[in-house]
Design a protein around this motif. Structure first.
Motif, mmCIF file in Angstrom:
data_model
loop_
_atom_site.group_PDB
_atom_site.id
_atom_site.type_symbol
_atom_site.label_atom_id
_atom_site.label_comp_id
_atom_site.label_asym_id
_atom_site.label_seq_id
_atom_site.Cartn_x
_atom_site.Cartn_y
_atom_site.Cartn_z
ATOM 1 N N TYR A 50 0.722 -1.172 -0.018
ATOM 2 C CA TYR A 50 0.046 -0.029 0.212
ATOM 3 C C TYR A 50 0.934 1.397 0.026
ATOM 4 O O TYR A 50 0.267 2.350 0.471
ATOM 5 C CB TYR A 50 -1.058 -0.006 1.046
ATOM 6 C CG TYR A 50 -2.294 -0.887 0.924
ATOM 7 C CD1 TYR A 50 -2.864 -0.733 -0.107
ATOM 8 C CD2 TYR A 50 -2.538 -1.984 2.071
ATOM 9 C CE1 TYR A 50 -4.099 -1.576 -0.139
ATOM 10 C CE2 TYR A 50 -3.579 -2.713 1.764
ATOM 11 C CZ TYR A 50 -4.347 -2.473 0.622
ATOM 12 O OH TYR A 50 -5.554 -3.454 0.415
ATOM 13 N N HIS A 53 -0.292 4.717 -0.809
ATOM 14 C CA HIS A 53 -1.195 5.399 0.256
ATOM 15 C C HIS A 53 -0.564 5.926 1.629
ATOM 16 O O HIS A 53 -1.165 6.217 2.443
ATOM 17 C CB HIS A 53 -2.242 4.418 0.610
ATOM 18 C CG HIS A 53 -3.289 3.896 -0.644
ATOM 19 N ND1 HIS A 53 -3.937 4.894 -1.331
ATOM 20 C CD2 HIS A 53 -3.416 2.795 -1.078
ATOM 21 C CE1 HIS A 53 -4.646 4.419 -2.179
ATOM 22 N NE2 HIS A 53 -4.203 3.151 -2.112
ATOM 23 N N LYS A 54 0.948 5.786 1.452
ATOM 24 C CA LYS A 54 1.696 6.247 2.587
ATOM 25 C C LYS A 54 1.195 7.236 3.229
ATOM 26 O O LYS A 54 1.055 7.487 4.656
ATOM 27 C CB LYS A 54 3.095 6.074 2.548
ATOM 28 C CG LYS A 54 3.847 5.859 3.463
ATOM 29 C CD LYS A 54 5.316 5.203 3.118
ATOM 30 C CE LYS A 54 6.099 4.774 4.144
ATOM 31 N NZ LYS A 54 5.995 3.419 4.226
ATOM 32 N N PHE A 59 -3.787 5.453 6.120
ATOM 33 C CA PHE A 59 -2.753 4.489 6.072
ATOM 34 C C PHE A 59 -2.659 3.343 7.238
ATOM 35 O O PHE A 59 -2.598 2.240 7.091
ATOM 36 C CB PHE A 59 -1.651 5.063 5.585
ATOM 37 C CG PHE A 59 -0.482 4.173 5.359
ATOM 38 C CD1 PHE A 59 -0.328 3.450 4.105
ATOM 39 C CD2 PHE A 59 0.603 4.015 6.125
ATOM 40 C CE1 PHE A 59 0.932 2.578 3.817
ATOM 41 C CE2 PHE A 59 1.674 3.042 5.854
ATOM 42 C CZ PHE A 59 1.780 2.399 4.780
#
Ligand code: CMP
Length: 144
Positions: A50, A53-54, A59
């Protein structure tokens, strides 16, 4: 063209015994399963998966959820499977996903939305490499 895509039944799907239901939809559609494993997700793998989407506010929650229980990771192969799988999954938010789609039929919330699928050919290649070794993927012989 023939493609491969990474599909993951998230912890909510595994807990609710929906693995078979999900796989059956892909099989009936005509796609071939070429890799699959039930596994707990190491935090580093979840963060890498992911990574885009940090910086998003959700997150932490997303990584917590995906590492909260076993997931069922899969690779499916077939004609235009990346976009077709996305259509079969429905919109990310289950409240907006159409009935008949996987998230529309089974999803509860934005976080607990049952399933993940690669969104483009480059993403599919990256995610398949991240989750599977080449020798974990089956090559179908032309017998049928
Ligand atoms: P997925 O397709 O796995 O890719 C990113 C995930 O982030 C998405 O499904 C959702 O489950 C999750 N997500 C997106 N937006 C939100 C949000 N606003 N709050 C919590 N989770 C989100």
């Amino acid at each position: 063209a023939k493609q491969r895509t990474f599909i993951m039944a998230k912890p909510d799907a595994v807990q609710r015994n929906l693995i078979g239901e999900i796989m059956q939809r892909f099989e009936r559609k005509g796609f071939h399963l070429i890799g699959a494993k039930l596994m707990n997700v190491p935090r580093e793998l979840a963060e890498e998966h992911y990574a885009e989407h940090k910086e998003k506010p959700f997150f932490g929650e997303l990584v917590d959820f995906i590492t909260s229980g076993a997931v069922f990771a899969m690779v499916w192969e077939g004609e235009n499977v990346i976009a077709t799988a996305r259509n079969m999954m429905g919109k990310t938010n289950p409240a907006e996903a159409a009935p008949g789609t996987i998230r529309g039929d089974f999803g509860i919330s934005m976080g607990m939305n049952i399933i993940h699928g690669s969104d483009a050919p480059e993403t599919a290649e990256r995610e398949i490499k991240l989750w599977f070794k080449e020798d974990e993927l089956h090559v179908y012989e032309k017998t049928i």
